[in-house]
Design an enzyme around this catalytic site. Structure first.
Site, PDB file in Angstrom:
ATOM      1  N   ARG A  76      28.068   2.343  10.842  1.00 21.47           N
ATOM      2  CA  ARG A  76      28.527   1.703  12.086  1.00 21.47           C
ATOM      3  C   ARG A  76      29.916   1.083  11.981  1.00 21.47           C
ATOM      4  NH1 ARG A  76      23.872  -2.074  14.372  1.00 21.47           N
ATOM      5  NH2 ARG A  76      25.096  -1.971  16.292  1.00 21.47           N
ATOM      6  N   ASP A  77      30.455   0.930  10.774  1.00 18.83           N
ATOM      7  CA  ASP A  77      31.851   0.496  10.581  1.00 18.83           C
ATOM      8  C   ASP A  77      32.461   1.361   9.480  1.00 18.83           C
ATOM      9  OD1 ASP A  77      32.201  -1.829  12.393  1.00 18.83           O
ATOM     10  OD2 ASP A  77      30.581  -2.676  11.196  1.00 18.83           O
ATOM     11  N   PHE A  78      32.395   2.660   9.673  1.00 21.45           N
ATOM     12  CA  PHE A  78      32.689   3.617   8.607  1.00 21.45           C
ATOM     13  C   PHE A  78      34.186   3.935   8.573  1.00 21.45           C
ATOM     14  CE2 PHE A  78      31.543   7.841   6.501  1.00 21.45           C
ATOM     15  CZ  PHE A  78      31.030   7.246   5.368  1.00 21.45           C
TER      16      PHE A  78
END
Length: 287
Positions: free
Chosen positions: A170-172
């Site tokens: 989700r915060d890649f």
């Protein structure tokens, strides 16, 4: 994902010894140190126990207002440090290098009033790829190409493992990949990279990664490398590792998916940078 019982406190020996005689949960939630981030109900602090440094992410009560706001936006709110705690355990099981967990605590039953913390060993003498990548441009061409290809292979392998095992970050972004500091002029391919994936507090674990979250991860990763002057061949190198042996078949069947990923990355870039990114022709043709 399993749910842990409220009231749990797990601590590594150096922390237990340092807090002997205290209410460990209360002491950790209120610990003083170098504050790295303080956002709403979440605080990240670096502190020292014994001769080692640790990062403490303390989650205070979210409140019903924050929970309802997230639910109206069709998002599950992150109420405690449990997702990060369980993500670290799962990545360790899968052989994906990440942080070392040194403690976890959870108190409360009311979802709006939960308190929790996650403690991880500090990655001393590490830097993230977003900081390092620009400096690598000064390396001699053969060495720079080897390094770039090694980074692409390793990130693609990590992404493949996450998504085939039902995880999404989700915060890649590349700023969440850490590697050990060194004199990069002395680096050779045999040295490896020792990449570690961090910032797992929003990671989700399921039996299968939903397509929407796979798209979010890959478009976020693409957005974060658009200024690195990667070539069309570099993007294909990523896809060959990410898809594995059947990459040619996957490539033929995923044109629309690739278009969506590129379009989302470009939209995010334009929103953040106020301009359209420069892209190689092979990648631009997808958008």
């Amino acid at each position: 994902t399993s749910r842990l019982a409220p009231g749990i406190v797990e601590l590594a020996p150096p922390i237990t010894q340092a807090l002997e005689g205290q209410d460990a949960f209360k002491a950790i939630m209120n610990i003083e140190g170098d504050v790295y981030r303080h956002h709403k109900n979440r605080r990240t602090v670096r502190a020292k126990f014994g001769n080692k440094r640790f990062f403490i992410k303390a989650h205070g009560p979210s409140g019903w207002k924050e929970i309802i706001k997230n639910l109206f936006r069709m998002r599950l709110p992150v109420l405690t440090g449990q997702p990060e705690y369980e993500a670290i355990r799962r990545l360790n099981e899968l052989g994906v290098r990440t942080m070392t967990c040194a403690g976890f605590g959870l108190r409360g039953r009311n979802p709006a009033q939960l308190n929790s913390f996650v403690i991880t060993e500090a990655l001393e003498d590490f830097s993230d790829l977003e900081q390092l990548a620009p400096s690598w441009k000064a390396l001699p061409d053969p060495q720079r190409l080897q390094l770039k290809r090694a980074v692409i292979r390793e990130i693609a392998s990590m992404a493949r493992t996450l998504h085939t095992e039902g995880l999404n970050h989700r915060d890649f972004y590349i700023c969440h990949f850490m590697t050990r500091d060194r004199d990069w002029n002395e680096w050779t391919a045999s040295d490896g990279l020792d990449l570690h994936l961090i910032d797992l507090h929003r990671m989700q674990i399921r039996g299968r990664t939903p397509l929407r979250w796979l798209i979010k991860d890959l478009s976020g990763l693409l957005f974060s490398v658009l200024d690195l002057d990667l070539s069309s061949r570099d993007y294909m190198r990523f896809l060959r590792v990410y898809w594995g042996k059947d990459w040619k078949r996957s490539y033929r069947r995923t044109r629309l998916l690739r278009q969506i990923i590129v379009a989302r990355a470009v939209t995010l870039y334009r929103r953040k940078q106020g301009k359209r990114p420069h892209m190689p022709r092979g990648l631009a043709s997808f958008s």
